[in-house]
Write an enzyme that holds these catalytic residues in place. Structure first.
Site, PDB file in Angstrom:
ATOM      1  N   GLN A   1     -46.020 -26.262 -17.271  1.00  0.00           N
ATOM      2  CA  GLN A   1     -46.948 -26.111 -18.386  1.00  0.00           C
ATOM      3  C   GLN A   1     -48.109 -27.092 -18.235  1.00  0.00           C
ATOM      4  O   GLN A   1     -47.902 -28.297 -18.085  1.00  0.00           O
ATOM      5  CB  GLN A   1     -46.279 -26.339 -19.741  1.00  0.00           C
TER       6      GLN A   1
ATOM      7  N   CYS B   1     -49.421 -27.701 -28.909  1.00  0.00           N
ATOM      8  CA  CYS B   1     -49.013 -29.090 -29.162  1.00  0.00           C
ATOM      9  C   CYS B   1     -49.795 -29.666 -30.354  1.00  0.00           C
ATOM     10  O   CYS B   1     -51.022 -29.516 -30.437  1.00  0.00           O
ATOM     11  CB  CYS B   1     -49.247 -29.938 -27.919  1.00  0.00           C
TER      12      CYS B   1
ATOM     13  N   ASN C   1     -40.630 -17.719 -30.597  1.00  0.00           N
ATOM     14  CA  ASN C   1     -40.178 -19.110 -30.579  1.00  0.00           C
ATOM     15  C   ASN C   1     -40.241 -19.699 -31.989  1.00  0.00           C
ATOM     16  O   ASN C   1     -41.055 -19.302 -32.797  1.00  0.00           O
ATOM     17  CB  ASN C   1     -41.080 -19.919 -29.611  1.00  0.00           C
TER      18      ASN C   1
ATOM     19  N   GLY D   1     -35.796 -23.755 -28.857  1.00  0.00           N
ATOM     20  CA  GLY D   1     -36.552 -24.999 -28.663  1.00  0.00           C
ATOM     21  C   GLY D   1     -35.611 -26.183 -28.705  1.00  0.00           C
ATOM     22  O   GLY D   1     -34.835 -26.410 -27.763  1.00  0.00           O
ATOM     23  N   ARG D   2     -35.633 -26.871 -29.849  1.00  0.00           N
ATOM     24  CA  ARG D   2     -34.822 -28.086 -29.958  1.00  0.00           C
ATOM     25  C   ARG D   2     -33.334 -27.818 -29.793  1.00  0.00           C
ATOM     26  O   ARG D   2     -32.569 -28.730 -29.480  1.00  0.00           O
ATOM     27  CB  ARG D   2     -35.102 -28.754 -31.312  1.00  0.00           C
TER      28      ARG D   2
HETATM   29  C1  LIG Z   1     -39.552 -33.335 -28.558  1.00  0.00           C
HETATM   30  C2  LIG Z   1     -40.349 -32.087 -28.399  1.00  0.00           C
HETATM   31  C3  LIG Z   1     -41.170 -31.953 -27.296  1.00  0.00           C
HETATM   32  C4  LIG Z   1     -41.942 -30.775 -27.141  1.00  0.00           C
HETATM   33  N1  LIG Z   1     -42.724 -30.650 -26.053  1.00  0.00           N
HETATM   34  C5  LIG Z   1     -43.450 -29.518 -25.875  1.00  0.00           C
HETATM   35  C6  LIG Z   1     -44.257 -29.335 -24.721  1.00  0.00           C
HETATM   36  O1  LIG Z   1     -44.304 -30.173 -23.811  1.00  0.00           O
HETATM   37  N2  LIG Z   1     -44.981 -28.170 -24.648  1.00  0.00           N
HETATM   38  C7  LIG Z   1     -44.929 -27.209 -25.626  1.00  0.00           C
HETATM   39  O2  LIG Z   1     -45.590 -26.188 -25.523  1.00  0.00           O
HETATM   40  N3  LIG Z   1     -44.156 -27.354 -26.705  1.00  0.00           N
HETATM   41  C8  LIG Z   1     -43.418 -28.466 -26.839  1.00  0.00           C
HETATM   42  N4  LIG Z   1     -42.606 -28.601 -27.926  1.00  0.00           N
HETATM   43  C9  LIG Z   1     -42.442 -27.456 -28.838  1.00  0.00           C
HETATM   44  C10 LIG Z   1     -41.209 -26.640 -28.444  1.00  0.00           C
HETATM   45  O3  LIG Z   1     -41.323 -26.100 -27.149  1.00  0.00           O
HETATM   46  C11 LIG Z   1     -40.967 -25.487 -29.446  1.00  0.00           C
HETATM   47  O4  LIG Z   1     -42.105 -24.670 -29.476  1.00  0.00           O
HETATM   48  C12 LIG Z   1     -40.720 -26.023 -30.852  1.00  0.00           C
HETATM   49  O5  LIG Z   1     -39.788 -27.063 -30.843  1.00  0.00           O
HETATM   50  C13 LIG Z   1     -40.284 -24.896 -31.797  1.00  0.00           C
HETATM   51  O6  LIG Z   1     -39.008 -24.436 -31.503  1.00  0.00           O
HETATM   52  P1  LIG Z   1     -37.725 -24.938 -32.360  1.00  0.00           P
HETATM   53  O7  LIG Z   1     -38.052 -24.764 -33.801  1.00  0.00           O
HETATM   54  O8  LIG Z   1     -36.615 -24.049 -31.896  1.00  0.00           O
HETATM   55  O9  LIG Z   1     -37.496 -26.369 -31.980  1.00  0.00           O
HETATM   56  C14 LIG Z   1     -41.865 -29.759 -28.112  1.00  0.00           C
HETATM   57  C15 LIG Z   1     -41.049 -29.928 -29.222  1.00  0.00           C
HETATM   58  C16 LIG Z   1     -40.294 -31.057 -29.376  1.00  0.00           C
HETATM   59  C17 LIG Z   1     -39.402 -31.195 -30.570  1.00  0.00           C
END
Ligand SMILES: Cc1cc2nc3c(=O)[nH]c(=O)nc-3n(C[C@H](O)[C@H](O)[C@H](O)COP(=O)(O)O)c2cc1C
Length: 327
Positions: free
Chosen positions: A73, A103, A203, A226-227
């Protein structure tokens, strides 16, 4: 990998792993690869740092070998730089490139990157076009519903990004303003999916419990947890079993401990023991979130400094009558 193969795998496997800064580093990608996901992606990497061959960034780009396809990415807002970085990562062997338009970190937004790109549709399109023209591997975009609640432009922007060469879009069902809050807007993801010819990945808030429902509700080709994958690579197996309608058997405590130790060891190999363990302090408790006395575990993990102490710590995790506890 060509675009057709990419979409075929995505539609067959219906699972797209997320970039997670600070978590999907080389050690964890190695762990994830053992669960046979179709795709694995790096954390976001700064395009400028890729061009400058920044040492740390180059390390972040270490490719995990295996059957899966490797994604990277890119973060940035200069179409020329993004294309240069794309050429570089392509030459390193990555199979697809994702562009970060989601982000919400202040430092990122203040530079006009990440979700801030959603406010500048022309620039967002120029980036996708420039990257797509510079490499012959699939280019995808990960974005939100809009920069803020007042500017929900995901539908208009996604149509334009399709026209600019994006092969698929991952839509995080929250606006930038909502960061990681509750109330996922899956209906909007469905609106996007139905208005495009390229596939959409859903997502936000995805777990094995709701993956199938979200897939149906959103008309997406695949889901991106995601998380929920942090400290839980078994999510990959569980979602696969769910989609293939085969029974899922979770790991035994011993199997889990083995993965945890491997993860700790990979972190130490990659970052050096001191730094690897510091990284692991925030990750280890995530593997045991349902254990009794998690508070005690979280407290004690802060004082581990060497790999052998990880072993001692997890030796204190036991299971009796199906209940896991730390003492
Ligand atoms: C600690 C952390 C780091 C993340 N880093 C990125 C990243 O590098 N690039 C990105 O597009 N999204 C990043 N995200 C977003 C996640 O990929 C995802 O879109 C977001 O957590 C929503 O999904 P969830 O509700 O299942 O956690 C990050 C999220 C978290 C919590």
């Amino acid at each position: 990998m060509n675009k057709t193969d990419f979409v075929t795998i995505l539609s067959k496997k219906q699972l797209f792993l997320p970039p997670l800064s600070g978590f999907t580093d080389y050690p964890y990608r190695t762990i994830l690869s053992r669960f046979s996901p179709p795709f694995i992606i790096t954390e976001m990497v700064n395009a400028k740092a890729v061009i400058m061959k920044n040492r740390k960034t180059m390390e972040m780009l270490k490719i995990v070998k295996g059957e899966h396809k490797n994604g990277v990415q890119l973060l940035g807002n200069d179409p020329f730089e993004m294309a240069q970085a794309a050429e570089k990562v392509h030459s390193m062997g990555f199979d697809y490139i994702d562009i970060n338009m989601g982000c919400t970190v202040k430092k990122v937004i203040s530079k006009g990157q990440g979700v801030a790109l959603m406010k500048n549709e022309q620039l967002a399109c120029d980036i996708v076009e420039s990257v797509s023209n510079s490499v012959d591997i699939p280019v995808t975009v990960k974005m939100r519903l809009g920069y803020c609640d007042q500017t929900r432009n995901v539908i208009s922007l996604s149509k334009k990004l399709e026209g600019s060469g994006a092969v698929a879009l991952t839509i995080h069902g929250r606006t930038g303003e909502k960061k990681f809050g509750p109330n996922l807007e899956y209906a909007t993801i469905s609106q996007v999916a139905r208005s495009l010819s390229i596939p959409v990945v859903a997502n936000g808030g995805i777990t094995p419990m709701n993956a199938l429902t979200v897939l149906k509700k959103t008309d997406a080709i695949a889901v991106m947890p995601g998380r929920s994958i942090i400290g839980n690579p078994w999510v990959i197996t569980e979602i696969r079993c769910l989609f293939e309608q085969i029974p899922y058997l979770g790991p035994t405590l011993e199997q889990k401990k083995k993965v945890v130790l491997d993860h700790g060891s990979l972190l130490c190999d990659f970052y050096g023991e001191r730094s690897g363990i510091v990284h692991f302090r925030k990750i280890l408790p995530r593997y045991f979130e349902t254990c009794q006395n998690l508070r005690g575990l979280k407290h004690d993990v802060t004082s581990i400094n060497i790999l052998s102490e990880v072993e001692t710590l997890i030796d204190r995790i036991h299971e009796t009558a199906g209940i896991i506890f730390y003492h």
